[in-house]
Write a protein that holds these residues in place. Structure first.
Motif, PDB file in Angstrom:
ATOM      1  N   ALA A  41      -7.135   1.443   3.135  1.00 42.99           N
ATOM      2  CA  ALA A  41      -5.757   1.377   2.654  1.00 42.99           C
ATOM      3  C   ALA A  41      -4.842   0.745   3.695  1.00 42.99           C
ATOM      4  CB  ALA A  41      -5.265   2.787   2.303  1.00 42.99           C
ATOM      5  N   THR A  55       0.854  -1.187   0.000  1.00 42.38           N
ATOM      6  CA  THR A  55       0.000   0.000   0.000  1.00 42.38           C
ATOM      7  C   THR A  55       0.887   1.232   0.000  1.00 42.38           C
ATOM      8  OG1 THR A  55      -1.862  -1.031   1.144  1.00 42.38           O
ATOM      9  CG2 THR A  55      -1.642   1.350   1.364  1.00 42.38           C
ATOM     10  N   ALA A  95      -7.903   2.694  -2.757  1.00 43.68           N
ATOM     11  CA  ALA A  95      -8.677   2.379  -1.556  1.00 43.68           C
ATOM     12  C   ALA A  95      -9.783   3.407  -1.371  1.00 43.68           C
ATOM     13  CB  ALA A  95      -7.761   2.367  -0.340  1.00 43.68           C
ATOM     14  N   ILE A 126       3.062  -1.203   4.232  1.00 47.30           N
ATOM     15  CA  ILE A 126       2.560   0.139   3.944  1.00 47.30           C
ATOM     16  C   ILE A 126       3.753   1.071   3.738  1.00 47.30           C
ATOM     17  CG2 ILE A 126       1.210   2.085   4.808  1.00 47.30           C
ATOM     18  CD1 ILE A 126      -0.209  -0.003   6.656  1.00 47.30           C
ATOM     19  N   ASN A 154      -3.033  -4.358   3.029  1.00 44.33           N
ATOM     20  CA  ASN A 154      -1.811  -5.135   2.844  1.00 44.33           C
ATOM     21  C   ASN A 154      -0.940  -5.085   4.098  1.00 44.33           C
ATOM     22  OD1 ASN A 154      -2.233  -5.730  -0.043  1.00 44.33           O
ATOM     23  ND2 ASN A 154      -1.914  -3.532  -0.320  1.00 44.33           N
ATOM     24  N   THR A 168      -0.610  -3.367  -5.960  1.00 43.45           N
ATOM     25  CA  THR A 168      -0.429  -2.085  -5.276  1.00 43.45           C
ATOM     26  C   THR A 168      -1.760  -1.403  -5.011  1.00 43.45           C
ATOM     27  OG1 THR A 168       1.710  -1.812  -6.391  1.00 43.45           O
ATOM     28  CG2 THR A 168       0.737   0.153  -5.397  1.00 43.45           C
ATOM     29  N   THR A 169      -1.960  -1.016  -3.760  1.00 43.68           N
ATOM     30  CA  THR A 169      -3.111  -0.229  -3.339  1.00 43.68           C
ATOM     31  C   THR A 169      -2.627   1.166  -2.970  1.00 43.68           C
ATOM     32  OG1 THR A 169      -4.240  -2.189  -2.477  1.00 43.68           O
ATOM     33  CG2 THR A 169      -4.987  -0.047  -1.651  1.00 43.68           C
TER      34      THR A 169
END
Length: 297
Positions: A60, A11, A54, A67, A64, A33-34
């Protein structure tokens, strides 16, 4: 343990120019990937490439286990994350926000109190250099955490681990900034001096590039002397350098340009000579830089 060839979901918080470059590099490196940003529209191009936006900061943070945060400063970092500390337990935070070594260490302690793993990091590159050999990334914090997440971090470019002290990344960043400003200020002083005689700055740029490379070649030898605490005058002494510094001050005065920079350089040499270092090589100037400034100086 994560292998060198595995993917790792990540993230990214913060989608300024650098944040967008990071998110794109992670995605192209094969890592789902966020992203999240206060202004969601900044993610439009990334979403078109396959990044997930997100719906909220909370989403977000929980999307994951890894971060990556890249925001304007530590105040912004804590403004985002402090209200949601409970969501960080068991997650890894990689902070690529610029700040001081003190802030990095304080933030590491804060993260530990929340049950999160914390790696501090800096990016010595412009956004366009991310994911190229020209990018330089430095990280500090727990060695096992760096080893685990190195594969995803390498998507951003060459990555170096500095040690367990969380403050080392920021300390290196500040040291490099000091070097950058010293080089640039020296160029600007020289360009102003030559400009007084009608020489364009562009004509000075090539000579500057060549001489900067020459000076850079001296630094490994200087580093060896500093680490050993011995400063032989292989080329010239500080006394000899002082005479040339006088020339720079006088030329600047005669040209009617600012003399503060050359006078400050000379002042450091004067202090070294007063301390008995005049017969040493220039690397002995480190002893002046190690001495705290006088109050009011």
């Amino acid at each position: 343990m994560t292998t060198k060839n595995s993917t790792h979901p990540v993230t990214v918080l913060g989608l300024g120019l650098m944040g967008r470059a990071l998110a794109g590099a992670f995605l192209r490196g094969g890592h789902p990937t966020t992203v999240w940003n206060r202004t969601a529209a900044k993610a439009d191009d990334l979403v078109a490439e396959g990044v997930t936006l997100a719906g909220s900061l909370q989403d977000a943070l929980t999307a994951n286990p890894l971060i990556v945060v890249c925001v304007s400063d530590y105040e912004a970092f804590h403004g985002l994350l402090d209200p949601h500390g409970a969501l960080l337990e068991g997650r890894a935070l990689v902070n690529l926000t610029s700040g001081t070594s003190e802030q990095a260490r304080e933030t590491a302690a804060w993260a530990a109190g929340l049950g999160a793993t914390y790696l501090d990091g800096v990016i010595l590159a412009v956004p366009q250099a991310i994911a190229t050999p020209d990018a330089i990334l430095l990280h500090s914090g727990p060695a096992e955490a760096f080893e685990q997440y190195e594969p995803v971090l390498r998507s951003l470019g060459p990555t170096t681990y500095l040690g367990t002290d969380h403050g080392l990344s920021a300390l290196h960043d500040i040291a490099v900034l000091g070097l950058m400003w010293s080089v640039l200020n020296g160029f600007l002083q020289g360009a102003a001096l030559l400009g007084s005689a009608g020489v364009p700055a562009s004509a000075f740029a090539d000579l500057t590039t060549r001489m900067a490379a020459t000076v850079a070649d001296w630094t490994p030898g200087y580093a060896k002397q500093i680490d050993e605490g011995a400063y032989p005058a292989y080329d010239s002494t500080i006394d000899t350098h002082l005479a040339a510094m006088d020339h720079l001050v006088h030329e600047s005065e005669a040209a009617g340009i600012n003399t503060e920079l050359p006078k400050s350089v000379k002042a450091f040499a004067d202090r070294a000579i007063a301390a008995g270092r005049g017969g040493d090589g220039y690397a002995a100037m480190i002893e002046v830089f190690r001495t705290p400034s006088e109050v009011g100086a």
